[in-house]
Enzyme design. Sequence first.
Site, mmCIF file in Angstrom:
data_model
loop_
_atom_site.group_PDB
_atom_site.id
_atom_site.type_symbol
_atom_site.label_atom_id
_atom_site.label_comp_id
_atom_site.label_asym_id
_atom_site.label_seq_id
_atom_site.Cartn_x
_atom_site.Cartn_y
_atom_site.Cartn_z
ATOM 1 N N SER A 192 1.756 7.751 17.382
ATOM 2 C CA SER A 192 1.098 7.755 18.565
ATOM 3 C C SER A 192 0.341 9.196 18.679
ATOM 4 O O SER A 192 -0.573 9.180 19.421
ATOM 5 C CB SER A 192 2.021 7.668 19.825
ATOM 6 N N PHE A 198 0.766 -1.116 0.104
ATOM 7 C CA PHE A 198 0.052 0.061 -0.026
ATOM 8 C C PHE A 198 0.998 1.335 0.013
ATOM 9 O O PHE A 198 1.651 1.375 0.982
ATOM 10 C CB PHE A 198 -0.663 0.102 1.220
ATOM 11 N N ALA A 251 4.543 13.831 2.745
ATOM 12 C CA ALA A 251 3.460 13.694 3.372
ATOM 13 C C ALA A 251 3.114 12.220 3.983
ATOM 14 O O ALA A 251 3.201 11.270 3.826
ATOM 15 C CB ALA A 251 2.327 13.433 2.137
ATOM 16 N N GLY A 252 3.806 12.237 5.316
ATOM 17 C CA GLY A 252 3.611 11.379 6.440
ATOM 18 C C GLY A 252 2.528 11.352 7.123
ATOM 19 O O GLY A 252 1.374 11.005 6.743
ATOM 20 N N GLU A 298 1.795 3.192 10.535
ATOM 21 C CA GLU A 298 0.336 3.360 10.464
ATOM 22 C C GLU A 298 -0.194 4.140 11.350
ATOM 23 O O GLU A 298 -1.413 3.968 12.038
ATOM 24 C CB GLU A 298 -0.477 1.811 10.648
ATOM 25 N N LEU A 356 1.042 4.913 0.279
ATOM 26 C CA LEU A 356 0.244 6.232 0.806
ATOM 27 C C LEU A 356 1.439 7.233 1.156
ATOM 28 O O LEU A 356 1.557 8.622 0.608
ATOM 29 C CB LEU A 356 -0.579 5.974 2.215
ATOM 30 N N THR A 357 2.430 6.923 1.960
ATOM 31 C CA THR A 357 3.033 7.866 2.677
ATOM 32 C C THR A 357 4.132 8.389 1.453
ATOM 33 O O THR A 357 4.656 7.713 0.713
ATOM 34 C CB THR A 357 4.138 7.243 3.818
HETATM 35 C C1 LIG Z 1 9.213 0.472 8.765
HETATM 36 C C2 LIG Z 1 7.970 1.390 8.131
HETATM 37 C C3 LIG Z 1 7.100 0.715 7.518
HETATM 38 C C4 LIG Z 1 5.952 1.551 6.723
HETATM 39 N N1 LIG Z 1 5.252 0.994 6.103
HETATM 40 C C5 LIG Z 1 4.232 1.869 5.313
HETATM 41 C C6 LIG Z 1 3.435 1.388 4.311
HETATM 42 O O1 LIG Z 1 3.405 0.236 3.908
HETATM 43 N N2 LIG Z 1 2.618 2.419 3.578
HETATM 44 C C7 LIG Z 1 2.753 3.642 3.600
HETATM 45 O O2 LIG Z 1 1.950 4.409 3.348
HETATM 46 N N3 LIG Z 1 3.467 4.064 4.792
HETATM 47 C C8 LIG Z 1 4.398 3.154 5.500
HETATM 48 N N4 LIG Z 1 4.955 3.492 6.451
HETATM 49 C C9 LIG Z 1 4.811 5.247 6.614
HETATM 50 C C10 LIG Z 1 4.575 5.477 8.030
HETATM 51 O O3 LIG Z 1 3.113 5.418 8.036
HETATM 52 C C11 LIG Z 1 4.884 6.993 8.485
HETATM 53 O O4 LIG Z 1 6.225 7.001 8.528
HETATM 54 C C12 LIG Z 1 4.205 7.658 9.446
HETATM 55 O O5 LIG Z 1 2.788 7.712 9.191
HETATM 56 C C13 LIG Z 1 4.774 8.790 10.195
HETATM 57 O O6 LIG Z 1 5.172 9.595 8.934
HETATM 58 P P1 LIG Z 1 6.564 10.359 9.048
HETATM 59 O O7 LIG Z 1 7.447 9.378 8.930
HETATM 60 O O8 LIG Z 1 6.592 11.257 7.638
HETATM 61 O O9 LIG Z 1 6.616 11.391 10.067
HETATM 62 P P2 LIG Z 1 6.141 12.948 10.455
HETATM 63 O O10 LIG Z 1 4.653 12.740 9.907
HETATM 64 O O11 LIG Z 1 6.860 13.724 9.809
HETATM 65 O O12 LIG Z 1 6.016 12.950 11.829
HETATM 66 C C14 LIG Z 1 7.260 13.439 12.458
HETATM 67 C C15 LIG Z 1 6.818 13.576 14.127
HETATM 68 O O13 LIG Z 1 5.984 14.594 14.280
HETATM 69 C C16 LIG Z 1 4.568 14.258 14.733
HETATM 70 N N5 LIG Z 1 3.421 14.940 14.340
HETATM 71 C C17 LIG Z 1 3.170 15.256 12.950
HETATM 72 N N6 LIG Z 1 2.064 15.822 12.868
HETATM 73 C C18 LIG Z 1 1.688 16.203 14.209
HETATM 74 C C19 LIG Z 1 0.683 16.764 14.647
HETATM 75 N N7 LIG Z 1 -0.295 17.207 14.077
HETATM 76 N N8 LIG Z 1 0.653 16.715 16.107
HETATM 77 C C20 LIG Z 1 1.406 16.140 17.105
HETATM 78 N N9 LIG Z 1 2.710 15.586 16.297
HETATM 79 C C21 LIG Z 1 2.572 15.442 15.097
HETATM 80 C C22 LIG Z 1 4.701 12.752 14.793
HETATM 81 O O14 LIG Z 1 3.906 12.208 15.606
HETATM 82 C C23 LIG Z 1 6.163 12.181 14.595
HETATM 83 O O15 LIG Z 1 6.450 12.240 16.331
HETATM 84 C C24 LIG Z 1 6.065 2.918 7.058
HETATM 85 C C25 LIG Z 1 7.193 3.437 7.943
HETATM 86 C C26 LIG Z 1 7.873 2.671 8.570
HETATM 87 C C27 LIG Z 1 8.922 3.365 9.357
#
Ligand SMILES: Cc1cc2nc3c(=O)[nH]c(=O)nc-3n(C[C@H](O)[C@H](O)[C@H](O)COP(=O)(O)OP(=O)(O)OC[C@H]3O[C@@H](n4cnc5c(N)ncnc54)[C@H](O)[C@@H]3O)c2cc1C
Lengths: 405, 251
Positions: free
Chosen positions: A388, A125, A132-133, A385, A127-128
């Site tokens: 926290s 899947f 755009a995380g 996914e 998405l990320t």
């Molecule tokens: C091993 C692994 C497997 C993965 N597999 C998939 C997959 O199969 N498909 C997919 O689409 N994605 C996948 N991901 C991506 C994962 O879903 C994202 O890493 C996650 O959603 C966080 O996004 P980011 O890494 O960009 O962090 P960011 O969004 O940049 O966040 C950085 C920090 O800021 C905090 N933060 C951000 N916004 C807010 C807010 N509004 N309020 C408070 N705190 C905030 C976050 O909690 C975090 O602590 C995977 C990630 C990993 C590490």
Amino acid sequence: MDESLYFEEQHHQVREMVRDFALSEVAPVARDLDRTQEFPWETIKQMGELGLLGVPWSEELGGAGMDQISYYIAIHELGKVDASHALTLSAHTNLGTSPIVEFGTDAQRQTYVPLLASGQVMGGFGLTEPGAGSDAGGTATTAVDKGDHYLLNGSKIFITNAGVGEIFVATARTEPGKGSRGITSFIVTKDTVDIDRCRAVGVGHVDALPKTPGVRAGKKEEKMGWRASDTRELLFEDAIVPKENLLGTLGQGFVNFLKTLDGGRIGIAALSLGIAEGAYEQARQYAGMRKQFGQAIGAFQGVHFALADMAMEIEAGTHLLYSAARLKQAGKPFKKEAAMAKLFCSELAMRTTTKAVQIFGGYGYTTEYPVERMMRDAKVCEIGEGTSEIQRIVIAREILGKIVR
Amino acid sequence: MKIAVCIKRVPDTELRFTIAADGQSLDSTGMKYEISTFDEYAVEAALRLNEAHGPGEVTVVGLGPAALGEQLRRAMSMGADRAIHLTADEVPFDGAAIAHALADALEGQSYDLILFGRNATDTGNGVVGPMVAHQLNLPCVTGISHLEIGAGQGTAKRVLEGAVETVTFPLPAVLTIDEGLGRPRIPSLKGIMGAKKKPLAESPAELGPVRVSVTALAPPPDRPPGRIVGQGADAVPELVRLLRDEAKVLS
Ligand SMILES: Cc1cc2nc3c(=O)[nH]c(=O)nc-3n(C[C@H](O)[C@H](O)[C@H](O)COP(=O)(O)OP(=O)(O)OC[C@H]3O[C@@H](n4cnc5c(N)ncnc54)[C@H](O)[C@@H]3O)c2cc1C
């Protein structure tokens, strides 16, 4: 815990079966896989044969015809022994396959689901994105309507199974400037990066499956945990996606993936709880064996307190997990409960594995025992996914939605 | 081939057990149960025989309380076609009493093979198979590690201490199975779903008279403490002598 609150007879059988498989086939290879970061095609093949790669899908679609609870039990049990296997299963089933089952047309279901459910190919899947995380609505990948096809450009990051898999659901922006309502899902395909190994093992690659030109996997991430799970970029370079591969309705991509993520969170809760229980059981056994000051360390009150807290939290997490799973199974709303289960169980996995390493002392810090791996595997459960923080936001929206606008 | 496999419900061998207050039995609190290890090998052997020799039928037969249904279902989820549950509140220790009931249920059903485990992992007696063979007047081979079936005839290998023995026998026959014929398969999810629909027939066990019973159960004596024979290279000759003369693990 007395699971009869949540389990029917068949659930006990599923659990016993997955436990047998995890202990006899996965446990002996888990440590090596963690070291080499290799994708375990041999055990994945066995999982396919046992029906574990399509637990909740109907037999007509090549699945095992079981329910959601059975599926979460499978993740939970695998997680006790090896988080990477559990995560591969979760990403494949919920992220990769469930959107096609749930939002796909009959033709899409017939084309893709049997291949995925039988484990002939792996799914994922996308998405990320790099930009755009947590804010997944910030999708920058574009899909431009070219009449008979869409042209996709952009890159997805951290995509589980991106290298090993062949079938993916991915999101792209079909209407610029429309925010989250301008996002649409597509089914895309590519060759696995492990073609030779797949041919040798006999699963993972299907020649007859047409592949989307312009889709490929990027570099593999070096990770702290989940090391035998394949995490890579998924790249779209003028990818030509036929119109019939549009999944669901135009502009509904965002709404749909939020639903998919809700189910995925119960999966990560199950995985997290599995890690916690695996580490707790190791620590409990060790506390009875290791002698210091002339007695088993399990006789010291300080160790009692740690183990008692671990056991209590695991019990609480089990209720959260299976009560969310029951709601989903019953077709009731479960968004808040899924976020709570995911948040609680992932943080509990981190606490429990940290305590387990502490109980093992120096031995726990070495790769001789599995608890250090479990501690590394636990951390990402608080990130993937939805972090926290995002779970707390989801819960807060559910409980405050009608009061605070 | 039409094959019957007799399976026993026994306490999980991985669990530690304690002796009950009566001093004659195991404490059943928190006990988990499974198919006796060698019986599960026998189920696997039957499934493989029919997979290799074309269509056939595998019937699992068990004797015991209602909960034995779990083990019979498990054997069917591995692939057995149907099950016969001979109900008895308790399984007697006396193998002759059990054999009487099993032979009664197996007689006249024209099985080509009747398989047992080498022995049950709880009592370890290994007598029920041979006693059933005697009662049905069939040839019996025990402790089989390799098996081939040809036209109306079988060839089996038995691993003995220091030798492997090959024996032949006519069908029908009663065989007791050791490890070596293939590790029991893990049931697939499809198998688990399918087992629910397979027939499980229940009838009261016609137990024979119980003449042998357990009067006391005691833990084995503590192992004697280890001995230190010396240190470094000087200790080697004495260690070798002890390993050869006392432990008899070297020759
Ligand atoms: C091993 C692994 C497997 C993965 N597999 C998939 C997959 O199969 N498909 C997919 O689409 N994605 C996948 N991901 C991506 C994962 O879903 C994202 O890493 C996650 O959603 C966080 O996004 P980011 O890494 O960009 O962090 P960011 O969004 O940049 O966040 C950085 C920090 O800021 C905090 N933060 C951000 N916004 C807010 C807010 N509004 N309020 C408070 N705190 C905030 C976050 O909690 C975090 O602590 C995977 C990630 C990993 C590490």
